[in-house]
Design a protein around this motif. Structure first.
Motif, PDB file in Angstrom:
ATOM      1  N   MET A 143      -0.739  -0.155   8.722  1.00  0.00           N
ATOM      2  CA  MET A 143      -0.206   0.529   7.547  1.00  0.00           C
ATOM      3  C   MET A 143      -1.026   1.771   7.242  1.00  0.00           C
ATOM      4  O   MET A 143      -0.497   2.843   6.959  1.00  0.00           O
ATOM      5  N   THR A 144      -2.354   1.634   7.278  1.00  0.00           N
ATOM      6  CA  THR A 144      -3.227   2.771   6.998  1.00  0.00           C
ATOM      7  C   THR A 144      -3.014   3.869   8.024  1.00  0.00           C
ATOM      8  O   THR A 144      -2.937   5.056   7.680  1.00  0.00           O
ATOM      9  N   ASP A 145      -2.916   3.494   9.291  1.00  0.00           N
ATOM     10  CA  ASP A 145      -2.670   4.478  10.347  1.00  0.00           C
ATOM     11  C   ASP A 145      -1.341   5.194  10.112  1.00  0.00           C
ATOM     12  O   ASP A 145      -1.219   6.405  10.327  1.00  0.00           O
ATOM     13  N   LEU A 146      -0.350   4.438   9.677  1.00  0.00           N
ATOM     14  CA  LEU A 146       0.973   4.994   9.430  1.00  0.00           C
ATOM     15  C   LEU A 146       0.910   6.061   8.339  1.00  0.00           C
ATOM     16  O   LEU A 146       1.474   7.158   8.486  1.00  0.00           O
ATOM     17  N   PHE A 147       0.213   5.771   7.257  1.00  0.00           N
ATOM     18  CA  PHE A 147       0.116   6.735   6.172  1.00  0.00           C
ATOM     19  C   PHE A 147      -0.769   7.918   6.529  1.00  0.00           C
ATOM     20  O   PHE A 147      -0.563   9.022   6.004  1.00  0.00           O
ATOM     21  N   ASP A 148      -1.748   7.730   7.405  1.00  0.00           N
ATOM     22  CA  ASP A 148      -2.570   8.845   7.860  1.00  0.00           C
ATOM     23  C   ASP A 148      -1.716   9.923   8.518  1.00  0.00           C
ATOM     24  O   ASP A 148      -2.006  11.119   8.419  1.00  0.00           O
ATOM     25  N   VAL A 149      -0.668   9.486   9.198  1.00  0.00           N
ATOM     26  CA  VAL A 149       0.244  10.429   9.845  1.00  0.00           C
ATOM     27  C   VAL A 149       1.314  10.904   8.870  1.00  0.00           C
ATOM     28  O   VAL A 149       1.702  12.073   8.858  1.00  0.00           O
ATOM     29  N   ARG A 150       1.786  10.000   8.031  1.00  0.00           N
ATOM     30  CA  ARG A 150       2.885  10.329   7.129  1.00  0.00           C
ATOM     31  C   ARG A 150       2.514  11.373   6.087  1.00  0.00           C
ATOM     32  O   ARG A 150       3.313  12.274   5.786  1.00  0.00           O
ATOM     33  N   ILE A 151       1.323  11.275   5.510  1.00  0.00           N
ATOM     34  CA  ILE A 151       0.960  12.135   4.385  1.00  0.00           C
ATOM     35  C   ILE A 151       1.051  13.625   4.728  1.00  0.00           C
ATOM     36  O   ILE A 151       1.713  14.387   4.015  1.00  0.00           O
ATOM     37  N   PRO A 152       0.405  14.093   5.800  1.00  0.00           N
ATOM     38  CA  PRO A 152       0.520  15.531   6.081  1.00  0.00           C
ATOM     39  C   PRO A 152       1.942  15.970   6.423  1.00  0.00           C
ATOM     40  O   PRO A 152       2.346  17.083   6.060  1.00  0.00           O
ATOM     41  N   LEU A 153       2.706  15.112   7.095  1.00  0.00           N
ATOM     42  CA  LEU A 153       4.079  15.469   7.439  1.00  0.00           C
ATOM     43  C   LEU A 153       4.947  15.604   6.193  1.00  0.00           C
ATOM     44  O   LEU A 153       5.689  16.584   6.030  1.00  0.00           O
ATOM     45  N   ALA A 203       3.724  19.688  -2.780  1.00  0.00           N
ATOM     46  CA  ALA A 203       2.836  18.999  -1.840  1.00  0.00           C
ATOM     47  C   ALA A 203       1.873  18.079  -2.580  1.00  0.00           C
ATOM     48  O   ALA A 203       1.612  16.946  -2.143  1.00  0.00           O
ATOM     49  N   ALA A 204       1.333  18.560  -3.711  1.00  0.00           N
ATOM     50  CA  ALA A 204       0.385  17.749  -4.483  1.00  0.00           C
ATOM     51  C   ALA A 204       1.064  16.499  -5.037  1.00  0.00           C
ATOM     52  O   ALA A 204       0.498  15.393  -4.989  1.00  0.00           O
ATOM     53  N   ALA A 205       2.275  16.650  -5.540  1.00  0.00           N
ATOM     54  CA  ALA A 205       3.005  15.499  -6.091  1.00  0.00           C
ATOM     55  C   ALA A 205       3.331  14.502  -4.989  1.00  0.00           C
ATOM     56  O   ALA A 205       3.276  13.276  -5.205  1.00  0.00           O
ATOM     57  N   THR A 206       3.655  15.001  -3.820  1.00  0.00           N
ATOM     58  CA  THR A 206       3.939  14.120  -2.683  1.00  0.00           C
ATOM     59  C   THR A 206       2.692  13.354  -2.265  1.00  0.00           C
ATOM     60  O   THR A 206       2.749  12.148  -1.991  1.00  0.00           O
ATOM     61  N   ARG A 207       1.570  14.041  -2.228  1.00  0.00           N
ATOM     62  CA  ARG A 207       0.310  13.388  -1.837  1.00  0.00           C
ATOM     63  C   ARG A 207      -0.068  12.286  -2.827  1.00  0.00           C
ATOM     64  O   ARG A 207      -0.496  11.197  -2.432  1.00  0.00           O
ATOM     65  N   VAL A 208       0.091  12.544  -4.113  1.00  0.00           N
ATOM     66  CA  VAL A 208      -0.223  11.543  -5.138  1.00  0.00           C
ATOM     67  C   VAL A 208       0.674  10.321  -4.958  1.00  0.00           C
ATOM     68  O   VAL A 208       0.205   9.172  -4.994  1.00  0.00           O
ATOM     69  N   HIS A 209       1.958  10.563  -4.748  1.00  0.00           N
ATOM     70  CA  HIS A 209       2.891   9.447  -4.571  1.00  0.00           C
ATOM     71  C   HIS A 209       2.529   8.601  -3.360  1.00  0.00           C
ATOM     72  O   HIS A 209       2.500   7.361  -3.439  1.00  0.00           O
ATOM     73  N   LEU A 210       2.249   9.244  -2.233  1.00  0.00           N
ATOM     74  CA  LEU A 210       1.949   8.490  -1.016  1.00  0.00           C
ATOM     75  C   LEU A 210       0.622   7.750  -1.130  1.00  0.00           C
ATOM     76  O   LEU A 210       0.482   6.628  -0.638  1.00  0.00           O
ATOM     77  N   HIS A 211      -0.358   8.351  -1.781  1.00  0.00           N
ATOM     78  CA  HIS A 211      -1.636   7.672  -1.998  1.00  0.00           C
ATOM     79  C   HIS A 211      -1.431   6.419  -2.851  1.00  0.00           C
ATOM     80  O   HIS A 211      -1.939   5.333  -2.510  1.00  0.00           O
ATOM     81  N   ASN A 212      -0.669   6.543  -3.931  1.00  0.00           N
ATOM     82  CA  ASN A 212      -0.422   5.393  -4.793  1.00  0.00           C
ATOM     83  C   ASN A 212       0.376   4.312  -4.071  1.00  0.00           C
ATOM     84  O   ASN A 212       0.135   3.115  -4.262  1.00  0.00           O
ATOM     85  N   SER A 213       1.333   4.738  -3.240  1.00  0.00           N
ATOM     86  CA  SER A 213       2.130   3.770  -2.491  1.00  0.00           C
ATOM     87  C   SER A 213       1.262   2.978  -1.529  1.00  0.00           C
ATOM     88  O   SER A 213       1.396   1.751  -1.418  1.00  0.00           O
ATOM     89  N   LEU A 214       0.370   3.659  -0.836  1.00  0.00           N
ATOM     90  CA  LEU A 214      -0.509   2.974   0.113  1.00  0.00           C
ATOM     91  C   LEU A 214      -1.436   2.009  -0.610  1.00  0.00           C
ATOM     92  O   LEU A 214      -1.622   0.868  -0.166  1.00  0.00           O
ATOM     93  N   GLN A 215      -2.004   2.443  -1.718  1.00  0.00           N
ATOM     94  CA  GLN A 215      -2.907   1.564  -2.460  1.00  0.00           C
ATOM     95  C   GLN A 215      -2.180   0.328  -2.975  1.00  0.00           C
ATOM     96  O   GLN A 215      -2.725  -0.775  -2.977  1.00  0.00           O
ATOM     97  N   HIS A 216      -0.936   0.501  -3.388  1.00  0.00           N
ATOM     98  CA  HIS A 216      -0.144  -0.643  -3.847  1.00  0.00           C
ATOM     99  C   HIS A 216       0.068  -1.632  -2.706  1.00  0.00           C
ATOM    100  O   HIS A 216      -0.080  -2.846  -2.884  1.00  0.00           O
TER     101      HIS A 216
END
Length: 225
Positions: free
Chosen positions: A73-83, A192-205
């Motif tokens: 999951m972590t690896d997946l988000f590492d790639v997903r966030i910048p894209l 981009a900032a709003a997207t990053r916040v959303h993806l960070h929160n999703s991963l932490q959840h």
């Protein structure tokens, strides 16, 4: 549509929806009968699913639906966030603002979808998918879309690892609202900032939620909800 394409689409949908949960053994005889095809197109379909990482061959067991680990999951988000952040930037630079203003309105009303009678929140997730589609269209980058497509296949599976709760879904709706608003305003940095916040929160959840236990590969006999 070719038999192998039909088999691929059917198996892929069943895996993503967890009708074929992780650990399920996809026996050729059983799956051929269930899908109404011969073994050759089934093998072609399984080969495609193996390439996508949805199934894997296990010696002595056959082809098995893959598990999803916290590490993956972590690896997946590492790639997903910048894209996803880049897609949001591009969308904000070229988007039809009316489209994203309408989506923002939809997310303002999302609490009614989340707290409604449907426990699967199908309407809410359809709205999220509509936002993804709109961003893809506005970004208009075929290479970016191709890179994201396979990730999204796995992301749908990841969502099922932990049962979504209304509190997180309401937070997520607010985050999607901010993304839609930023794109509607034509502000790439904010998008981009709003997207990053959303993806960070999703991963932490996902990481903090209790994952579904990984069962041993079992023979699958019919679909389960």
């Amino acid at each position: 549509m070719r038999a192998s394409d039909r088999a691929y689409a059917s198996l892929r949908d069943d895996i993503i929806a967890w009708h074929l949960p992780p650990g399920t053994v996809l026996a050729e005889v059983e799956q051929s009968q269930r899908l109404g095809i011969s073994r050759t197109p089934l093998r072609e379909a399984l080969a495609r699913l193996t390439t996508e990482g949805l199934v894997a061959a296990h010696p002595g067991r056959g082809v098995v639906v893959t598990h999803i680990s916290l590490e993956r999951m972590t690896d997946l988000f590492d790639v997903r966030i910048p894209l996803d952040c880049r897609a949001a930037e591009l969308a904000a630079q070229a988007a039809d603002r009316k489209v994203f203003q309408d989506l923002a309105t939809g997310f303002q009303e999302a609490p009614q979808l989340i707290t409604g009678e449907d426990p699967e929140q199908r309407a809410y997730y359809a709205l999220v998918a509509e936002l993804d589609t709109a961003i893809d269209a506005a970004a208009n980058n075929a290479y970016l879309l191709q890179a994201q497509r396979q990730l999204r296949t796995h992301l749908v599976r990841v969502r099922r690892l932990a049962k979504d709760n209304p509190v997180r879904l309401l937070q997520s709706a607010g985050e999607h609202l901010q993304i839609a608003c930023a794109i509607a305003q034509g502000n790439p940095d904010l998008a981009a900032a709003a997207t990053r916040v959303h993806l960070h929160n999703s991963l932490q959840h996902l990481l903090s939620a209790e994952p579904a236990p990984n069962s041993e590969p079992t023979q699958h006999h019919g679909l389960t909800a």
